[in-house]
Scaffold this active site. Structure first.
Site, PDB file in Angstrom:
ATOM      1  N   GLU A   1      43.281 -18.423 -25.283  1.00 22.80           N
ATOM      2  CA  GLU A   1      42.083 -19.134 -25.908  1.00 22.80           C
ATOM      3  C   GLU A   1      43.132 -20.881 -25.850  1.00 22.80           C
ATOM      4  O   GLU A   1      42.911 -21.938 -25.197  1.00 22.80           O
ATOM      5  CB  GLU A   1      41.180 -18.998 -26.409  1.00 22.80           C
ATOM      6  CG  GLU A   1      39.673 -20.822 -26.306  1.00 22.80           C
ATOM      7  CD  GLU A   1      38.285 -20.778 -26.130  1.00 22.80           C
ATOM      8  OE1 GLU A   1      37.753 -20.790 -26.818  1.00 22.80           O
ATOM      9  OE2 GLU A   1      37.981 -18.788 -26.819  1.00 22.80           O
TER      10      GLU A   1
ATOM     11  N   ARG B   1      29.263 -18.431 -36.436  1.00 22.60           N
ATOM     12  CA  ARG B   1      28.900 -17.357 -35.399  1.00 22.60           C
ATOM     13  C   ARG B   1      28.782 -16.312 -36.127  1.00 22.60           C
ATOM     14  O   ARG B   1      28.044 -15.511 -35.677  1.00 22.60           O
ATOM     15  CB  ARG B   1      29.943 -16.460 -33.852  1.00 22.60           C
ATOM     16  CG  ARG B   1      28.970 -15.922 -33.511  1.00 22.60           C
ATOM     17  CD  ARG B   1      29.936 -15.979 -31.879  1.00 22.60           C
ATOM     18  NE  ARG B   1      30.104 -16.825 -31.356  1.00 22.60           N
ATOM     19  CZ  ARG B   1      28.586 -17.067 -30.241  1.00 22.60           C
ATOM     20  NH1 ARG B   1      28.508 -16.282 -30.228  1.00 22.60           N
ATOM     21  NH2 ARG B   1      28.223 -17.957 -29.071  1.00 22.60           N
TER      22      ARG B   1
ATOM     23  N   GLU C   1      30.425 -10.521 -23.770  1.00 24.47           N
ATOM     24  CA  GLU C   1      31.739 -10.256 -25.701  1.00 24.47           C
ATOM     25  C   GLU C   1      29.586  -9.197 -25.739  1.00 24.47           C
ATOM     26  O   GLU C   1      30.534  -8.937 -26.809  1.00 24.47           O
ATOM     27  CB  GLU C   1      31.446 -11.307 -26.358  1.00 24.47           C
ATOM     28  CG  GLU C   1      32.184 -12.260 -26.057  1.00 24.47           C
ATOM     29  CD  GLU C   1      32.818 -13.651 -26.933  1.00 24.47           C
ATOM     30  OE1 GLU C   1      33.190 -13.584 -27.673  1.00 24.47           O
ATOM     31  OE2 GLU C   1      31.339 -14.103 -25.881  1.00 24.47           O
TER      32      GLU C   1
END
Length: 1301
Positions: A775, A853, A1233
């Site tokens: 990423e 997160r 995920e």
């Protein structure tokens, strides 16, 4: 030199080529030869050390044995096979057995149609492993298939691969996979469509090679650029050569020397290859045992011993059986097929699997030189030092005699390793006891250990104690033996390999296992069926909700799918190799490239001053450099790069660059270092709701605890790769990259080159896996390659070797959690104060979002009235850690499961009862004040309890624990709630571009990248339904920045949601334009309607989508960070060995809410893949660093990810029905995920089993178990009389070999 791609039999049309190589380069491997010289790119480079199986090919040889024609077909690792070793061999690659253009082989068809391929990078290797097995055994058993795949790594749909290949075995699966049409059930694939396997249609062994093989052997010499390879034709020639060149290395399989030269900077100018000398391949039967020539392969050794075990009385084959047990776990099949027994001995590895067996058995070794023979017994004098033996320089090992055993003799071998199959040992041993006839009085005993010294050792004091006293085999002898072993088998606290207390404990525990085995003798799997519902009345052309095969599956199975490094070479193309720092924190004083530039083929050295634009880079903040300029801040910091004409020359020159440093303090490696030095990035994040003081006052009990969660390597099979092609004017450049972020790559390359982003085009066809690792971190390599291409004005390519990739690219963030939790006597949690620390590394990267997160998942699925979570991001001298599947969520939830497990243990209540009591209910609010709508965790929980038969299973586990002292079973049920959206609001957007051509075909482009998850397949399904045309009319070529700009990374599990809606909107625009033509000709066909072109109707449309109503403010704790949540529940059962710490995954049931699945086959594959990746995270994968930040685990040799053998014996995956999600495309849900955390059910099942073991020692209540639950941690937690004999050294009294980061 002759190497043959074998000619095919009809009717399958594949190609074959005959190769005559007169100037074979001894340093070149078969893989390099195939890919670079023959342009056969189906065979992939995954690790270059024989540890992943991606490079598997079949090598066939002809042997004339006693007038019988024998063809030997072996799966081998092309990355280790020297091209010089293939004289008179037929090499079959994946291209040679079938192709899309002609006809695929049944193996290729099955793995494709049965959904056994995702990213596809390892698929050719799996296909060739299966193909080689079938060539030797057309009707294999399931155990044969499992053995063929031992050690093959990171296939993310483990269960589906095995399930698909079970169909190779005629009738073995019965009616598995067949649905019941009366219940509207459809199977994921229809086995009746499979081509039958017909062995008579396989490619034949080349007759020319057969003729050549019958000719007398002659000496072969291959002289390369730096080294010479000599293949002697006779024993006499070999002995003469060894006398002339005593330092020459003997190589048969190249499984050790190849790795030494590649990764350990060893160089051997002369190789002697004795693989075809008759005396070294002979097998002779004597009165005392069997004599094996030193070149006999481990596969052949195993076959011979199997035959003897089946034929002879059991008492006579005790040593044979022990060797077979060790061989079963010895490397992978490809290694065993070429590795020689003599090589295993002469390598003299202190952790050898077989040498302790040979030593304990008293095997006899025949040594030979041109002056004669001598025989040595393999005893404690044979290994004279680390990697040294008693052989004289001019001697060779001719053979080994493995003895029969006799009545009253018992032999066992044990191996303890982090992973059961294809792993190097922590401790290995051979144990041999002989009793006086008809008694339990010890006559003689031999105990040999590997992993306890710099050599394989014999216990000397302990056997003396047992045998000279003629001791009885009883508890008193056991206690004395354990005491003496404790004294004798010592290790320095700083011993290489670490795990000192565990290794010492193992020496005693394994002897105890031997004691029990002998005492006993003295006294005298299924795979899941997938079924799913298709809505009644759905049009057969509507592919939404159907198990459509991955669009690239067949191409992946045939090796024709093109990955970045498969792109044909450009004219005058050059290759790049990185130069990296060896210091964790230092100024760069000087860089000397003199020796590097003298290497043949070197063109230039690239450093920071060669960057025409900015050297600053980073995905969010520019706190990194493309190339280190004045200072390095981690081992692996990229300082420069060498550009040369071949990868080998570039890599050799890169190692020759000399960098002078001025070292700096402090060196901060671990989270604890960062806490002590207050080394944190800003900001610190906090989420708080309720009143903690009140919550703790209302609690009956308060406990505190800690847990450390280790990091994880992405281990995508395709390492980072970039090809940069300058376009000659205006600074234009085209990049072919393996990346999840085309737009970010484009932007950062443009920044470094000093040109507008519009001048850079970034293209991605597909990736061989990503998992978040591509990423942001892929942009560094892409930028360096682009700078190099700019400098030399030529195309430049770089595909990192596995060790380089693991060194520089970072991984999942290690986390440390501290918590204080208040709760009622019934287990109801009232208050929680939790603090998270993450190890970010030497730059910020995405660490802030990952910590956010983690905090947003600190509750998992539990309603906590009063809660506060705080997150600190640690700045350390490690390579920057980055995104990884789950993105902080798993770490946040893992801490939650730790404290709720502690609550259950404190209350003395079943963990499942406490978990269920605290579960959220529909309409309740999270700590970040988001209401839980369309809440399905309660349904998932009930269904998972039901399909796992939880209560009966728990009763069985309890019964088993009562009946067994040294094995314990455990059971756990774990829920998950995973928020879907990028937490950075601006990323929640996507674009698409759809072209309709006049022949009716459709070209679809969107912003997402394909990395095996099936995103392109789902997007074609979305377009197919929306346009109401068959999916076969729709094509996706690639993802590129010149078709869809400003794309978000393919990440956060949101790509189907975002890009799916963008595709939908584009297609709707086109439908509106075509609507008048459909209305005018309602009975017409698609091709009729697209004639709108002749009326000058635009048949191209953009689509765009942004997720509505998103945005969260940490300061005010308000807003909605997520669009919705995905839910799931898993039940897992395990069994642990309390003496060694190893465990077996017995059962897992998973219920996952994926809304209305777009493609159940892909979604089930994602559930399985995420779960198994989580199994690695929580039970197996461990990154090990020195105190100076050097990464020890830089390849599959030391870093073990789950393999096929780690799949639960029984794995059930169920998609929750009737749970539509109104917030995503066609009522679907994200799936990439969310399932990963369900693997925590395995971790907590292990902890449940440890709890039972501890109870046997009178230990109750909460205890700390860090993740991953490795055998070392499991064994140490099962405290007993043996662990007390080997206490760990006191911290601060020694320098540890490794540290927990």
């Amino acid at each position: 030199h002759r190497c043959e791609k074998t000619p095919p039999a009809q009717p399958r049309s594949v190609f074959s080529i005959q190769i005559v190589e007169k100037n074979a380069e001894p340093e070149m491997t078969l893989l390099t030869y195939l890919r670079r010289k023959l342009c056969l790119t189906g065979t992939k480079l995954g690790c270059a050390e024989g540890g992943c199986g991606a490079c598997t090919v079949m090598v066939s040889r002809f042997h004339s044995n006693r007038n019988a024609i024998v063809y030997l077909h072996h799966a081998v690792n092309a990355c280790l096979a020297p091209i010089c070793s293939l004289h008179h061999c037929a090499v079959t690659t994946v291209e040679g057995i079938g192709s899309v253009a002609s006809k695929v082989h049944p193996v290729q068809e099955r793995i494709a149609k049965a959904h056994g391929s995702q990213c596809g990078f390892c698929t050719p290797g799996i296909v060739m492993s299966m193909y080689a097995l079938l060539r030797n055994n057309p009707q294999p058993m399931m155990r044969d298939i499992e053995e063929a795949f031992q050690g093959m790594m990171r296939p993310m749909i483990y269960n589906m691969i095995l399930f698909s290949l079970m169909w190779q075995i005629e009738g073995c699966c019965g009616s598995r996979g067949k649905g019941d049409s009366t219940n509207s059930v459809q199977q994921l694939f229809d086995p009746s469509e499979f081509m039958p396997l017909d062995p008579t249609q396989e490619i034949i062994f080349p007759p020319e090679l057969m003729s050549l093989s019958k000719q007398p052997l002659r000496e072969l010499r291959f002289i390369g650029e730096r080294m010479q390879w000599i293949q002697p034709s006779s024993l006499k020639e070999l002995l003469q050569l060894k006398a002339e060149y005593p330092a020459a290395k003997l190589v048969v399989g190249n499984t050790e020397v190849g790795i030494e030269m590649k990764y350990k900077n060893q160089f051997y100018p002369l190789i002697l290859a004795p693989a075809f000398i008759d005396e070294l391949n002979s097998i002779q039967y004597t009165e005392n045992g069997i004599v094996f020539g030193a070149s006999v392969t481990l596969t052949l050794l195993g076959n011979v011993l199997h035959g003897e075990v089946n034929k002879l009385p059991s008492y006579k084959t005790e040593v044979f059986q022990a060797i077979l047990r060790q061989l079963h776990w010895f490397a992978g099949q490809q290694i065993r097929n070429v590795a020689a027994i003599g090589g295993n001995i002469m390598t003299a590895s202190p952790i050898s699997d077989l040498n302790p067996v040979f030593m304990a058995a008293g095997c006899k070794l025949t040594l030979m030189s041109k002056d004669g023979k001598r025989v040595l017994q393999m005893d404690d004098k044979f290994f004279t030092g680390y990697r040294k033996t008693a052989l004289k320089p001019e001697e060779i090992l001719l053979s080994i005699e493995i003895p029969y055993t006799r009545k009253g003799q018992y032999f066992s071998a044990f191996k303890q390793s982090p992973r059961k199959e294809d792993d190097i040992a922590i401790v290995t041993c051979g144990m041999n006891v002989v009793f006086w006839e008809g008694s339990n009085i010890v006559q003689d005993i031999q105990l040999s250990y590997g992993g306890m010294a710099s050599t394989t050792v014999l216990a000397t004091t302990t056997p003396l104690l047992c045998s000279l006293g003629c001791r009885q085999w009883d508890e008193e002898m056991l206690q004395d033996a354990c005491s003496y072993l404790t004294e004798e088998m010592t290790l320095s606290p700083s011993a290489p390999g670490g795990m000192v207390a565990y290794r010492r404990t193992l020496t005693i525990s394994l002897f105890f296992k031997f004691f029990l085995t002998v005492q006993h003798k003295l006294a005298q799997e299924t795979l899941e069926t997938f079924v799913l519902a298709i809505p009644p009345g759905q049009n057969m052309d509507d592919v939404i909700g159907r198990p459509i095969m991955h669009l690239s599956a067949v191409k992946q199975a045939t090796g024709e799918a093109v990955y970045c490094d498969d792109i044909p070479c450009y004219k005058n193309e050059l290759y790049l190799a990185l130069v990296t720092s060896t210091k964790p924190h230092a100024y760069i004083k000087s860089i000397d490239t003199t020796d590097a530039m003298a290497v043949p083929g070197v063109v230039t050295f690239v450093c920071a001053k060669d960057i025409p634009g900015s050297n600053k880079t980073g995905p969010v903040v520019y706190d990194e450099t493309v190339l280190a300029d004045e200072k390095v801040t981690c081992v692996g910091h990229i300082v420069g790069a060498i550009v040369a004409d071949t990868p080998a020359h570039a890599q050799r020159a890169a190692k020759a660059v000399r960098i002078s440093y001025q070292e700096l303090q402090a060196v901060i490696i671990t989270i604890q270092d960062a806490i002590a030095n207050e080394s944190f990035y800003q900001p610190t994040r906090t989420i708080e709701r309720g009143d903690l003081t009140q919550g703790f006052q209302e609690s009956d009990n308060i406990l505190q605890g800690e847990i450390h969660i280790g990091g994880q390597e992405h281990f995508y099979l395709e390492t980072n790769c970039t090809l940069a092609v300058p376009r000659g004017e205006d600074g234009e450049m085209e990049l072919f990259v393996s990346t999840q972020s085309t737009a970010k790559t484009q932007a950062l390359v443009a920044k470094a080159l000093g040109v507008p982003a519009s001048h850079i085009v970034c293209r991605v066809k597909r990736m061989g896996g990503g998992f978040g690792g591509k990423e942001t971190r892929s942009t560094i390599l892409s930028t360096i390659v682009a700078v190099a291409a700019h400098k030399v004005k030529r195309a430049v390519r770089c595909m990192l070797d596995r060790d380089e990739d693991m060194l520089v690219s970072g991984g999942r963030h290690p986390f440390f959690g501290r918590y204080k939790v208040g709760f009622k006597k019934n287990g109801k949690v009232m208050a929680l104060d939790v603090t998270y620390y993450s190890n970010a590394g030497n730059s910020m990267d995405l660490s802030l979002s990952i910590m956010e997160r983690a905090l947003l998942h600190m509750d998992n699925c539990y309603n906590i009235p009063h809660v506060r979570g705080t997150g600190y991001i640690c700045r350390t001298n490690l390579p920057s850690n980055t995104a990884f599947r789950g993105f902080g969520g798993p770490q946040g939830m893992m801490v939650a499961e730790s404290w709720i497990n502690d609550v259950a243990l404190s209350c003395g209540l079943p963990a499942e009862q406490v978990r269920e009591l605290n579960l959220y209910k529909q309409g309740e609010y999270t700590p970040f004040n988001q209401c839980l709508e369309q809440f399905t965790i309660d349904r998932c929980w009930r269904e998972c309890m039901n399909i796992s038969d939880f209560h009966q299973r728990k009763a069985n586990v309890d019964c088993d624990c009562r009946q067994h002292r040294w094995t314990k079973r455990g059971l756990s049920i774990i829920p998950t709630k995973f928020g879907i959206s990028f937490t950075a609001v601006f990323l929640n957007q996507a674009g698409a571009l759809v072209h309709i051509y006049t022949d009716g075909s459709v070209l679809l482009t969107h912003g997402g990248t394909e990395m095996g998850q099936g995103l392109h397949t789902k997007m074609v399904q979305v377009a197919s339904r929306t346009l109401e045309i068959p999916s076969t009319k729709i094509f996706i070529s690639e993802t590129s920045t010149n078709t869809v700009p400003n794309t978000s990374p393919t990440a956060a599990s949101a790509s189907s949601d975002l890009n799916g809606m963008a595709v939908y909107n584009a297609c709707k625009t086109l439908l509106q334009r075509l609507e008048p033509y459909k209305a005018k000709n309602p009975k017409g066909f698609w091709e009729d309607w697209v004639s709108a072109y002749f009326d000058r109707v635009n048949l191209s449309a953009n689509g765009f989508y942004k997720t509505p109503d998103l945005g969260y403010d940490f300061e005010t704790n308000s807003g909605h960070p997520f669009n919705y949540f995905s839910y799931g529940v898993a039940v897992s059962e395990v069994e642990i060995d309390c003496l060694t710490g190893s465990h077996k995954n017995l059962h897992t049931s998973i219920v996952m809410d994926v809304g209305k699945s777009l493609n159940p086959a892909l979604d089930i594959g994602q559930v399985e893949g995420a779960f198994m990746q989580g199994v690695g995270l929580f039970t197996l994968e461990e990154l090990r660093y020195s105190s100076q930040g050097y990464l020890y685990t830089r390849g599959p040799g030391m870093y073990k990810i789950p393999a096929f053998g780690d799949i639960p014996t029984e794995l059930k995956v169920s998609l929750l029905r009737d749970a539509p999600n109104e917030k995503a495309i066609f009522s679907s849900k994200a799936v990439g995920e969310p399932p990963l955390f369900l693997a925590a059910s395995v971790f907590y099942a292990i902890k449940d089993a440890i709890t039972a073991a501890r109870a046997e020692s009178g230990l109750i209540g909460p205890f700390r178990l860090d993740s991953p639950a490795t055998p070392e941690r499991i064994r140490n937690a099962c405290e007993d009389k043996f662990t007390k004999l080997c206490p760990p050294p006191e911290p601060g009294t020694y320098t540890p070999w490794d540290v927990r980061v």
